[in-house]
Design a protein around this motif. Structure first.
Motif, PDB file in Angstrom:
ATOM      1  N   ASN A  53       0.841  -1.197   0.000  1.00  0.00           N
ATOM      2  CA  ASN A  53       0.000   0.000   0.000  1.00  0.00           C
ATOM      3  C   ASN A  53       0.878   1.249   0.000  1.00  0.00           C
ATOM      4  OD1 ASN A  53      -1.831   2.118   0.560  1.00  0.00           O
ATOM      5  ND2 ASN A  53      -3.201   0.702   1.604  1.00  0.00           N
ATOM      6  N   ILE A  54       0.776   2.012  -1.058  1.00  0.00           N
ATOM      7  CA  ILE A  54       1.642   3.184  -1.229  1.00  0.00           C
ATOM      8  C   ILE A  54       1.312   4.306  -0.251  1.00  0.00           C
ATOM      9  CG2 ILE A  54       2.026   2.689  -3.659  1.00  0.00           C
ATOM     10  CD1 ILE A  54      -0.052   4.851  -4.311  1.00  0.00           C
ATOM     11  N   HIS A  55       0.140   4.249   0.383  1.00  0.00           N
ATOM     12  CA  HIS A  55      -0.262   5.337   1.271  1.00  0.00           C
ATOM     13  C   HIS A  55       0.314   5.203   2.677  1.00  0.00           C
ATOM     14  CE1 HIS A  55      -2.917   7.038  -1.672  1.00  0.00           C
ATOM     15  NE2 HIS A  55      -3.615   5.931  -1.773  1.00  0.00           N
ATOM     16  N   LEU A  56       0.709   3.999   3.057  1.00  0.00           N
ATOM     17  CA  LEU A  56       1.187   3.803   4.421  1.00  0.00           C
ATOM     18  C   LEU A  56       2.535   4.481   4.621  1.00  0.00           C
ATOM     19  CD1 LEU A  56       0.188   0.106   5.148  1.00  0.00           C
ATOM     20  CD2 LEU A  56      -1.135   2.197   5.390  1.00  0.00           C
ATOM     21  N   GLY A  57       2.697   5.103   5.774  1.00  0.00           N
ATOM     22  CA  GLY A  57       3.937   5.789   6.083  1.00  0.00           C
ATOM     23  C   GLY A  57       3.923   7.260   5.727  1.00  0.00           C
ATOM     24  N   GLY A  58       2.858   7.716   5.119  1.00  0.00           N
ATOM     25  CA  GLY A  58       2.744   9.120   4.745  1.00  0.00           C
ATOM     26  C   GLY A  58       1.527   9.753   5.378  1.00  0.00           C
ATOM     27  N   PRO A  59       1.153  10.948   4.927  1.00  0.00           N
ATOM     28  CA  PRO A  59       0.002  11.637   5.516  1.00  0.00           C
ATOM     29  C   PRO A  59      -1.323  10.923   5.277  1.00  0.00           C
ATOM     30  CG  PRO A  59       0.780  12.795   3.564  1.00  0.00           C
ATOM     31  CD  PRO A  59       1.798  11.751   3.885  1.00  0.00           C
ATOM     32  N   GLU A  60      -1.355  10.023   4.296  1.00  0.00           N
ATOM     33  CA  GLU A  60      -2.602   9.303   4.005  1.00  0.00           C
ATOM     34  C   GLU A  60      -2.659   7.953   4.706  1.00  0.00           C
ATOM     35  OE1 GLU A  60      -0.279   9.882   1.698  1.00  0.00           O
ATOM     36  OE2 GLU A  60      -1.007  11.288   0.194  1.00  0.00           O
ATOM     37  N   THR A  61      -1.804   7.748   5.717  1.00  0.00           N
ATOM     38  CA  THR A  61      -1.699   6.439   6.359  1.00  0.00           C
ATOM     39  C   THR A  61      -3.043   5.925   6.863  1.00  0.00           C
ATOM     40  OG1 THR A  61       0.620   6.639   6.986  1.00  0.00           O
ATOM     41  CG2 THR A  61      -0.740   5.194   8.331  1.00  0.00           C
ATOM     42  N   ILE A  62      -3.806   6.772   7.546  1.00  0.00           N
ATOM     43  CA  ILE A  62      -5.081   6.328   8.102  1.00  0.00           C
ATOM     44  C   ILE A  62      -6.029   5.909   6.986  1.00  0.00           C
ATOM     45  CG2 ILE A  62      -7.078   7.004   9.465  1.00  0.00           C
ATOM     46  CD1 ILE A  62      -4.545   6.574  11.061  1.00  0.00           C
ATOM     47  N   THR A  63      -6.041   6.673   5.903  1.00  0.00           N
ATOM     48  CA  THR A  63      -6.895   6.322   4.766  1.00  0.00           C
ATOM     49  C   THR A  63      -6.510   4.965   4.197  1.00  0.00           C
ATOM     50  OG1 THR A  63      -7.188   8.646   4.187  1.00  0.00           O
ATOM     51  CG2 THR A  63      -7.645   7.031   2.467  1.00  0.00           C
ATOM     52  N   GLY A  64      -5.213   4.732   4.076  1.00  0.00           N
ATOM     53  CA  GLY A  64      -4.763   3.468   3.507  1.00  0.00           C
ATOM     54  C   GLY A  64      -4.927   2.305   4.450  1.00  0.00           C
ATOM     55  N   TYR A  65      -4.621   2.536   5.733  1.00  0.00           N
ATOM     56  CA  TYR A  65      -4.622   1.438   6.697  1.00  0.00           C
ATOM     57  C   TYR A  65      -6.034   0.990   7.037  1.00  0.00           C
ATOM     58  CZ  TYR A  65      -3.201  -1.279  10.780  1.00  0.00           C
ATOM     59  OH  TYR A  65      -2.983  -2.293  11.671  1.00  0.00           O
ATOM     60  N   PHE A  66      -6.907   1.953   7.323  1.00  0.00           N
ATOM     61  CA  PHE A  66      -8.258   1.602   7.748  1.00  0.00           C
ATOM     62  C   PHE A  66      -9.255   1.562   6.592  1.00  0.00           C
ATOM     63  CE2 PHE A  66      -6.405   3.284  11.704  1.00  0.00           C
ATOM     64  CZ  PHE A  66      -6.628   2.199  12.522  1.00  0.00           C
ATOM     65  N   GLY A  67      -9.019   2.346   5.572  1.00  0.00           N
ATOM     66  CA  GLY A  67      -9.961   2.376   4.459  1.00  0.00           C
ATOM     67  C   GLY A  67      -9.617   1.436   3.327  1.00  0.00           C
ATOM     68  N   GLY A  68      -8.384   0.941   3.328  1.00  0.00           N
ATOM     69  CA  GLY A  68      -7.979   0.034   2.263  1.00  0.00           C
ATOM     70  C   GLY A  68      -7.652   0.735   0.962  1.00  0.00           C
ATOM     71  N   VAL A  69      -7.705   2.074   0.962  1.00  0.00           N
ATOM     72  CA  VAL A  69      -7.397   2.819  -0.253  1.00  0.00           C
ATOM     73  C   VAL A  69      -5.920   2.632  -0.591  1.00  0.00           C
ATOM     74  CG1 VAL A  69      -7.318   5.105  -1.299  1.00  0.00           C
ATOM     75  CG2 VAL A  69      -9.188   4.510   0.252  1.00  0.00           C
ATOM     76  N   GLY A  70      -5.642   2.306  -1.837  1.00  0.00           N
ATOM     77  CA  GLY A  70      -4.268   2.097  -2.257  1.00  0.00           C
ATOM     78  C   GLY A  70      -3.836   0.649  -2.247  1.00  0.00           C
ATOM     79  N   GLN A  71      -4.710  -0.242  -1.772  1.00  0.00           N
ATOM     80  CA  GLN A  71      -4.367  -1.659  -1.773  1.00  0.00           C
ATOM     81  C   GLN A  71      -4.424  -2.208  -3.200  1.00  0.00           C
ATOM     82  OE1 GLN A  71      -3.067  -2.274   1.060  1.00  0.00           O
ATOM     83  NE2 GLN A  71      -4.482  -3.512   2.241  1.00  0.00           N
ATOM     84  N   PRO A  72      -3.509  -3.095  -3.565  1.00  0.00           N
ATOM     85  CA  PRO A  72      -3.635  -3.783  -4.860  1.00  0.00           C
ATOM     86  C   PRO A  72      -4.950  -4.555  -4.911  1.00  0.00           C
ATOM     87  CG  PRO A  72      -1.455  -4.110  -3.911  1.00  0.00           C
ATOM     88  CD  PRO A  72      -2.290  -3.461  -2.843  1.00  0.00           C
ATOM     89  N   ASN A  73      -5.508  -4.696  -6.082  1.00  0.00           N
ATOM     90  CA  ASN A  73      -6.826  -5.315  -6.216  1.00  0.00           C
ATOM     91  C   ASN A  73      -6.883  -6.730  -5.647  1.00  0.00           C
ATOM     92  OD1 ASN A  73      -7.841  -3.040  -7.449  1.00  0.00           O
ATOM     93  ND2 ASN A  73      -7.479  -3.783  -9.527  1.00  0.00           N
ATOM     94  N   ASP A  74      -5.791  -7.486  -5.799  1.00  0.00           N
ATOM     95  CA  ASP A  74      -5.840  -8.873  -5.339  1.00  0.00           C
ATOM     96  C   ASP A  74      -5.759  -8.995  -3.822  1.00  0.00           C
ATOM     97  OD1 ASP A  74      -3.175  -8.012  -5.305  1.00  0.00           O
ATOM     98  OD2 ASP A  74      -2.410 -10.055  -5.566  1.00  0.00           O
ATOM     99  N   TYR A  75      -5.479  -7.895  -3.123  1.00  0.00           N
ATOM    100  CA  TYR A  75      -5.394  -7.973  -1.672  1.00  0.00           C
ATOM    101  C   TYR A  75      -6.755  -8.190  -1.023  1.00  0.00           C
ATOM    102  CZ  TYR A  75      -0.483  -7.325  -0.667  1.00  0.00           C
ATOM    103  OH  TYR A  75       0.859  -7.541  -0.533  1.00  0.00           O
ATOM    104  N   ALA A  76      -7.805  -7.782  -1.701  1.00  0.00           N
ATOM    105  CA  ALA A  76      -9.144  -8.063  -1.168  1.00  0.00           C
ATOM    106  C   ALA A  76      -9.368  -9.571  -1.083  1.00  0.00           C
ATOM    107  CB  ALA A  76     -10.205  -7.420  -2.051  1.00  0.00           C
ATOM    108  N   LEU A  77      -8.895 -10.298  -2.088  1.00  0.00           N
ATOM    109  CA  LEU A  77      -9.031 -11.752  -2.083  1.00  0.00           C
ATOM    110  C   LEU A  77      -8.087 -12.387  -1.058  1.00  0.00           C
ATOM    111  CD1 LEU A  77      -9.261 -12.368  -5.932  1.00  0.00           C
ATOM    112  CD2 LEU A  77     -11.135 -12.373  -4.276  1.00  0.00           C
ATOM    113  N   LYS A  78      -6.883 -11.830  -0.930  1.00  0.00           N
ATOM    114  CA  LYS A  78      -5.953 -12.339   0.081  1.00  0.00           C
ATOM    115  C   LYS A  78      -6.532 -12.144   1.479  1.00  0.00           C
ATOM    116  CE  LYS A  78      -1.578 -11.681  -2.413  1.00  0.00           C
ATOM    117  NZ  LYS A  78      -0.261 -10.992  -2.397  1.00  0.00           N
TER     118      LYS A  78
END
Length: 221
Positions: free
Chosen positions: A187-212
């Motif tokens: 997830n490209i958003h983790l570690g930056g200002p969008e961390t919460i969006t990426g970590y809790f919202g799943g924004v920025g996750q590769p598509n196959d991560y939903a299946l994983k």
């Protein structure tokens, strides 16, 4: 709100039809992949039945016994403390803090605050917390967050099972953080200002991560 504005909240039937068309389309790759993951674990009814059986306290204790887990004795101790009323009640705690005022003071339980621990990483800590709560007449937390790696927990003498059993014994709620969460660099958003969006919202996750994530969820479910 006037009725004209409320009516604008209506979901038109043709929009629901479009969603159903996607879900039921035999050529939909994403839905086919989703169903393939589910099928690994059985039918929906079978999955839920197994999960219901697995989370029963006697079954959790039996599995820990099979593992020769050192945590089993701690769980029996925890049950003994609960059954003998060793933990301070909310009413007793109020009296300890407020004195005689607690008897006349109104409390609105609809606005009750939940004491939460974030994070409960290791089962032995929970037992130490219980000892301290009894000795110091403190309230036991009612909710626990876990973020320790699932595979690490799984190898730790039945840590996952012990925590699940303890939560039932003390009547607390808890949440596990699965390993599929993008912290592996996906997830490209983790570690930056969008961390919460990426970590809790799943924004920025590769598509196959939903299946994983689904696969991991059903594995532990």
């Amino acid at each position: 709100m006037d009725e004209a504005t409320r009516e604008r909240l209506r979901i038109a039937a043709h929009q629901l039809d479009a969603i159903n068309a996607l879900l039921l389309d035999p050529q939909s790759q994403v839905i086919n992949d989703f169903l393939a993951v589910v099928a690994k674990y059985g039918s929906v009814e079978e999955i839920n039945r197994k999960a219901e059986e697995a989370r029963q306290l006697p079954n959790l204790l039996a599995r820990l016994k099979e593992l020769h887990s050192p945590y089993l004795d701690d769980l029996h101790w925890l049950m003994e403390q609960r059954d003998r009323g060793a933990f301070i009640s909310v009413a007793e705690y109020r009296r300890a803090v407020l004195g005689e005022r607690a008897e006349q003071m109104p409390f609105d339980d609809r606005l009750a605050v939940v004491l939460e621990i974030s994070a409960l990483q290791y089962f032995p800590w929970l037992i130490r917390e219980a000892h301290q709560a009894i000795e110091r007449r403190e309230l036991m937390p009612g909710r626990y967050i876990r973020v320790r790696k699932m595979k690490e927990q799984e190898r730790d003498n039945g840590d996952i099972l012990a925590v699940a059993a303890a939560m039932q014994i003390i009547g607390a709620s808890y949440v596990e953080t699965l390993d599929t969460r993008g912290t592996d660099g996906a997830n490209i958003h983790l570690g930056g200002p969008e961390t919460i969006t990426g970590y809790f919202g799943g924004v920025g996750q590769p598509n196959d991560y939903a299946l994983k994530w689904l696969d991991e969820y059903l594995y532990y479910y």
